[in-house]
Write a protein that holds these residues in place. Structure first.
Motif, short mmCIF file in Angstrom:
data_model
loop_
_atom_site.label_atom_id
_atom_site.label_comp_id
_atom_site.label_asym_id
_atom_site.label_seq_id
_atom_site.Cartn_x
_atom_site.Cartn_y
_atom_site.Cartn_z
N ALA A 10 0.85 -1.17 0.02
CA ALA A 10 0.00 -0.02 0.05
C ALA A 10 0.92 1.15 -0.02
O ALA A 10 0.67 2.23 -0.74
N GLU A 11 1.68 1.29 0.99
CA GLU A 11 2.51 2.64 0.99
C GLU A 11 3.25 3.04 -0.44
O GLU A 11 3.09 4.22 -0.87
N PRO A 12 4.08 2.29 -0.79
CA PRO A 12 4.67 2.65 -2.10
C PRO A 12 3.90 3.00 -3.44
O PRO A 12 4.08 3.73 -3.95
N ALA A 13 2.56 2.19 -3.51
CA ALA A 13 1.84 2.34 -4.32
C ALA A 13 1.08 3.76 -4.22
O ALA A 13 1.06 4.80 -5.29
N LEU A 14 0.77 4.28 -2.88
CA LEU A 14 0.19 5.48 -2.67
C LEU A 14 1.42 6.64 -2.93
O LEU A 14 0.96 7.81 -3.21
N ARG A 15 2.49 6.62 -2.29
CA ARG A 15 3.52 7.40 -2.21
C ARG A 15 3.81 7.87 -3.59
O ARG A 15 4.21 9.09 -4.14
N ALA A 16 3.69 6.53 -4.67
CA ALA A 16 4.02 6.98 -6.15
C ALA A 16 2.77 7.58 -7.01
O ALA A 16 2.87 7.93 -8.05
N GLY A 17 1.68 7.80 -6.10
CA GLY A 17 0.44 8.30 -6.95
C GLY A 17 -0.26 7.23 -7.49
O GLY A 17 -1.08 7.91 -8.58
N ARG A 18 -0.35 6.04 -7.37
CA ARG A 18 -0.88 5.02 -8.14
C ARG A 18 -2.37 4.96 -7.68
O ARG A 18 -2.63 5.27 -6.80
N ILE A 19 -3.19 4.09 -8.38
CA ILE A 19 -4.41 3.48 -8.18
C ILE A 19 -4.15 2.32 -7.35
O ILE A 19 -3.62 1.35 -7.68
N PHE A 20 -4.48 2.36 -5.95
CA PHE A 20 -4.40 1.41 -5.34
C PHE A 20 -5.71 0.47 -4.81
O PHE A 20 -6.78 1.04 -4.36
N ALA A 47 -2.80 9.15 0.36
CA ALA A 47 -3.05 9.14 -1.13
C ALA A 47 -3.54 10.65 -1.55
O ALA A 47 -3.08 11.17 -2.66
N GLU A 48 -4.03 11.41 -0.66
CA GLU A 48 -4.52 12.90 -0.87
C GLU A 48 -3.26 13.55 -1.08
O GLU A 48 -3.06 14.54 -1.79
N GLU A 49 -2.25 13.42 -0.51
CA GLU A 49 -0.77 14.13 -0.57
C GLU A 49 0.00 13.93 -2.07
O GLU A 49 0.47 14.71 -2.64
N SER A 50 -0.20 12.65 -2.52
CA SER A 50 0.69 12.04 -3.91
C SER A 50 -0.31 12.24 -4.73
O SER A 50 -0.06 12.22 -6.05
N GLY A 51 -1.65 12.21 -4.77
CA GLY A 51 -2.48 12.22 -5.99
C GLY A 51 -2.76 10.72 -6.24
O GLY A 51 -3.52 10.62 -7.29
N GLY A 52 -2.60 10.02 -5.30
CA GLY A 52 -3.02 8.51 -5.54
C GLY A 52 -4.36 8.21 -5.22
O GLY A 52 -5.26 9.31 -4.73
#
Length: 273
Positions: A85-95, A113-118
């Motif tokens: 979860a964390e790497p996906a959301l830090r990278a702005g992905r759809i999780f 997710a809000e911070e990264s645009g994920g």
């Protein structure tokens, strides 16, 4: 003349029954989706399971999935949830998490997710009528109660049972093993109450959503009954899910729901909110 949209790359964290079913369906062809990578503890075994795939993909560590994909799907044991979860959301992905209950335990993921645009996209899973709950939540919901009945073997090993010394051995009649909030249920039964977690997130939250869990030797399917009282409607939902052969804690419909969720991310026409 319109230009075709590029396919979204999908990485799957976990290659058990659900992960394999997802990967195989994408490999077989879903317009707009492309399988990019999977992750598994046993790399050699995972590569062997992909032997029949049209386009086998790399088997990567959990933390590297976000680097090769637009969408990261989690279908792994709860112990490794954050590693996906964390790497996906830090990278702005759809999780896309299937261990939905972990969202109630790790509340920092939504702000991340809000911070990264994920984005965090929760599949409907085994929950019939989730759209109705979401719609009712746009108004006022007074109460949401869910009663889950599972065969005893589908609850074996749950932390709540272990911590409270609750034995299901030799059970010959239904036994209520939990009565509390969806949040506490997610902590005590991390492999069993993802449906309740999704229900709480769609409706009035994990602390107000009430959950009962019964170990019932008379049932052969994972059964959920949900009652919702709202200013817009009063409704009752009931569903009986066929467990997978590989894992009695998981219903067969879970993988199908994840496939439908992914398809909905790329379809031109989507039915349902």
């Amino acid at each position: 003349m319109s230009t075709p949209r590029a396919s979204l790359r999908v990485a799957i964290g976990g290659f058990g029954a659900i992960g394999h079913a997802l990967a195989a369906r994408i490999d077989a062809g879903i317009a707009g989706l492309e399988l990019a990578a999977i992750s598994a503890r046993d790399v050699a075994k995972a590569e062997a399971k992909m032997a029949g795939f049209a386009r086998p993909v790399p088997v990567l560590p959990l933390e590297e999935l976000a680097g090769v994909a637009d969408i990261v799907v989690e279908c792994a044991p709860s112990a490794v949830f954050l590693r996906i979860a964390e790497p996906a959301l830090r990278a702005g992905r759809i999780f896309v998490p299937l261990s939905v209950g972990q969202l109630l335990v790790h509340e920092h993921l939504k702000p991340l997710a809000e911070e990264s645009g994920g984005r965090i996209v929760v599949p409907t899973g085994a929950l019939l009528g989730l759209d109705a709950v979401r719609a009712a939540a746009e108004g006022a919901i007074e109460s949401v109660t869910m009663v889950t009945r599972k065969p005893p073997r589908g609850l074996e090993g749950a932390p709540y049972l272990v911590e409270n010394g609750i034995s299901l051995e030799g059970l010959n009649e239904a036994k209520k093993v939990f009565d509390g909030s969806a949040r506490d249920g997610a902590k005590g039964f991390p492999a069993n109450v993802n449906v309740a977690a999704a229900l709480s997130l769609a409706g009035i939250g994990p602390d107000r959503t009430r959950l009962q869990i019964w170990a019932d030797p008379a049932v052969t399917r994972n059964t959920h009954r949900i009652e919702v009282e709202a200013d817009s409607a009063r409704f009752t939902l009931s569903i009986e899910n066929v467990p997978t052969e590989e894992n009695p804690k998981t219903g067969k419909i879970t993988a199908l729901s994840a496939i439908a969720c992914l398809r909905g991310l790329v379809q031109t026409q989507r039915v349902g909110t």
